[in-house]
Design an enzyme around this catalytic site. Sequence first.
Site, PDB file in Angstrom:
ATOM      1  CG  ASP A  70      30.029  28.939  14.571  1.00  0.00           C
ATOM      2  OD1 ASP A  70      28.866  29.369  14.552  1.00  0.00           O
ATOM      3  OD2 ASP A  70      30.506  28.269  15.503  1.00  0.00           O
ATOM      4  CG  ASP A  72      34.688  32.492  12.872  1.00  0.00           C
ATOM      5  OD1 ASP A  72      33.480  32.769  12.984  1.00  0.00           O
ATOM      6  OD2 ASP A  72      35.316  31.812  13.698  1.00  0.00           O
ATOM      7  CG  ASP A 152      45.606  27.516  18.411  1.00  0.00           C
ATOM      8  OD1 ASP A 152      45.371  27.451  17.189  1.00  0.00           O
ATOM      9  OD2 ASP A 152      44.721  27.416  19.290  1.00  0.00           O
TER      10      ASP A 152
END
Length: 449
Positions: A70, A72, A152
């Site tokens: 993917d 993004d 994170d």
Amino acid sequence: MIRRIISKVFGRKSRASGAQILPQSKHGIRREQIDDCALKTCETLAQAGFKGYLVGGAVRDLLLDKTPKDFDVATDATPEEVRRLFRRSRIIGRRFQIVHVMCGRATIEVTTFRANGQKEAEDDDERPTDEHGRLLSDNVFGSMVDDAARRDFTINALYYDPEREEVHDYFGGVADCKTRVLRMIGDPETRYREDPVRMLRVARFAAKLDFHIDPDTRKPVATLAPLLANIPRARIFDEALKLLMSGHALRGVHQLRTEGLHHGMLPLLDTILDDPTGERFINAALKTTDARIAQDKPASPAFLFGTLLWPQVLQRWRALETAGEKPQPALFAAMDEVLDAQRGQLAIPRRYDGMMKEIWALQPRFEQRGGQRPYRLLEHPRFRAAYDFLLLRAESGEVAAELGEWWTRFQEAGEDERAAMLLADSSPKPRRRRKRKKPGDAGGEAHPA
């Protein structure tokens, strides 16, 4: 002029954000590696006066010479502003809105730069966390540097500018990709308390990427693992599904156990992996799933969760039979008991129950190799899944290897060979009900009226 040449070769430091900005010669990502729809999305945002960057996993995978699944995009435009720029787009999400931009068959997920919920707390003079430090609010727009800081891991806080072909690196993520180190951004204990699911992500990413976990990132996990009990079971299930369908499930499951995190995600692993047959069965199932995903073949979550629960079903089935229950009712009772018990552990959605139960229920029928039973089993809609399940049982030693081999040959054989393969049908034949004679039938054929 000299400064411009130096920055082009070695990269430059952004004074405004503190990011290291690396040119193409330093990061090696080429525009032709990037999905056309993602490039078009970034270009449309830039033409409208907004920033548009490829972000997160796509940038990381490109640095690791992997093909991203993917692409993004992160932007400083609000969801409403993004929605107005793209005719084929829609805003989704309640807690934090994002925009799905449709381009042909591809869907590009566009998110507005976000800030840590703590920023909002400082403005309101209150901390949006529970008594364990878990963030209760993380729904604030922010700057690009805010967006990077709330991510994170360092390897996920990377932003690629397709117009200038530069990577913005805030926390040394490019270097960590090169040395294959998984490192938490900020203080690991604080970040785990904000969202305990990050501990599960550590195990998943370490297994998926084959990365070494930074010692400071690993250290608090053993102490804070019990915080996973405060997380909704639906979130735990989502994370479990990502791990099991990552293509690296075998390594991921063992990574969970190594970190002591399986109690929070898959507590059933204790009993399974302590039993040699159960361990062989699960390892075979995970290995097969990983191989299918690597070959771009479909993998069924219901089938995989069915394998994880089967050792418990089998154990309970045998216990009920030992207690005097007949085999088939014992199996169905065991299925229901195990599924009901796991609701409080992993919250496997009920939509998977049907397929799991069918696969389990068909297993005894593979033992019946006489008469018309094998032919009828071949015609069952779930035969293929149940057969694959049988092969795993044979590989682990739960059933004889000969049984799996017989069914493999039976499928491929011609009609004459199949007939020769059939075994004597030792199952009791159903008693035929005697037809009651009508009045007047005692003497043979009825006379016409």
